[in-house]
Design a protein around this motif. Sequence first.
Motif: not given
Length: 742
Positions: A457-463, A522-530
């Motif tokens: 997971f890529i942490f950004t200002d808006y998670n 970020t364009a990275h998509a993790s299992l958790h975001s989904n």
Amino acid sequence: MTTSRPHGLMTDLIAHTELIWQNGQVTKIPIWKANLLKSPFQYAAIRSSHPRFTWIVDDGMEDSTYQQAYRIIVSDKLADMRSNRGTLWNSGWVNSNQSVAVAYQGKRLRPNTTYFWKVKEVTNTGGESNWSAVKAFRTGPVLSDESVSFYPLEKVKEYPDSLTAPAPDVLLADFGKDAFSQISLKIYSSGKSDTVRVRLGECLANGRINRNPGGTIRYSEYDLPLKKGSHVYSIQIIKNHRNTSGNAILMPKYIGEVVPFRYCEIEGKGIRLKKEDIVRQFVHYPFNDEASSFNCNNAILNKVYDLCKYSVKATSFAGVYVDGDRERIPYAADAYINQLSHYGVDREYSMARRTYYYILNHPTWPTEWILQTALLAWNDYLFTGDNRMLLSTWQQLEPYILTDLQEKNGLISTRTGLQTPAFLASIKSKGKISDIVDWPSYGQGLNENMGGETDGFIFTDYNTVVNAYYYEALKVMSLIARAVGRQNEYTAYSHHAEDMKTLFNDYFWNKTVGGYQDGLTTAHASLHSNFFALAFDLVPHGRYQSVFQFIKSRGMACSVYGAQFLLEALYKAGDDSYALNLLTKTDDRSWYNMMRAGSTITMEAWDNKYKPNQDWNHAWGSAPANIIPMKLLGIEPLEPGYEVLGVRPRIGNLKWVDATVPTIRGAVHMHIDNDGKSYQVQLTIPANMKAKLDLPFSPQNYNITDNGKVIRFIQSGDSPSSVTMLDPGFHRLIVSYTGKSN
């Protein structure tokens, strides 16, 4: 004349208010004789000035039984109860089907006083019942409408399952399961300056207790000088500084310090002991092992259920839900899973309620866990039907929704300067909060380059995960507002949640990936975001299949904590076969692996290599204890206090299941046979409860009979399932394929 009468009486969600404990041991002295005791005692003090009464409606062996009226009497004298005199309160006949959380409305209760109550009912099938058995309760020293009642901790004597001699002058006692406990030994000494060494541990190495188990897996040893003759020696457990200082929950003095262990090793020249000479005092919250059960044709799933059910009992040693032995601190993430698992295996609600009050006043640092506080509150009401906790904590709870962290774009962020001193004070935080997603965020994870259990997971200002939780908290807060009669707030939170759902999909959907990315930048998509998006109903129907396929592509790329929400998402998506596969898989990221490693309580992580400092007694790993009854069997409340029961079995390729699931209105019994040719369900629904049955068969292609009669089902949305409402009682449902539209 009727022989039925209400049973399962609870006062403020406490079933055993008539008991007295001394030093954790249950006595035979009833609570109304407490004033005769000279030595200290413990009891489940009723701390509310207006307690609420709950009972199970007796169906008299009749189907379709509903309560139509009740009558409660309360007195401060047992003789009055026996003569049916309610000297403090006689409700008279109340025309109502309410059998949970009925508020006391009699004369003012006094502190430190024993009271008695009983109830009778009128049902549509049996008419007026007999009186229930008399239930006694004793009030606490201070009474308040905001106080929560709870049990004292309990000590239970246990003897070893086996006693072996792995080496000369060494005995090894194996108690079969790990437990937070104390130990006492009965040893004979000739008086020649004998000393024995006692070792306690959670795991073995080469047939002996592992003296260097690593992480926070426990090992300790004690030198015990012996006196001449035969004596009983109680080992004084050495305190661990980390879990007995700071914010740790301390063991009460009447219990004393405990340590988790399964094995006891006694080493001494010529040592001779029998099993009955070695006594383990298992400390836990009162627990009814018979309240629930689960068996099926899959031996691994049975073992997983037993592991997780026992974990709930074994980790209740502190009286509130704690993270495990390393810190003994209540965290909302642990508490959420523990709460649901506890509800899934026992008709017990007071420990969860007490934990909620503690967490509300002692929050921890992760953003998502602050947001879970509202989920704890809603679950309490949904499973008990008692809204007092919502009423008393509404104003304090509102800041925990974190609307103060919402930016102009509608999203919340912990990284854009909104964590002011006033905000932190509103949630009683001693420092700034920060996003977590999953834990641990370091270490090996699914793959070595993944950085722990967050699937990269890529942490950004808006998670994305944080904002998914924000949506869920807004949605839950709207339900809470409605439950406490705040119509304006209900409308506002409902609209806010809908707006948030739109923003979430506008901001975080990644068309190229076919799933939700981790943040705005970020364009990275993790299992958790989904899986959090799917579990919290953020995914529009048109994106369902894409998100689900992305989730399946990632496997179990999450921790034992994340697995709770991953499994919720899978059952929501309708793939019970894949969910069953995750529950029963046997690689090193599985519940089976915990047992294979030697643990008898769920671990903090899938394996020692995924969290080097993990402990072997973490109830946040107990997700199957709630997922199996509530998602695989689909037995969960649809309306507060189980006024309407949901029954939505999704058993995958299991051939048969047999289960008992506790509810506040009584136990639900279910047996399913599914041999591939026929599908049969035997279901017993407690009295005074409707059930919404949802079977995974289209009514266009199947006939379903109930006790031999064809019943009408309707299609459930676009899914191939049949839905109908059932009355209380026994149902034998048989599904048969018609091969054509009806």
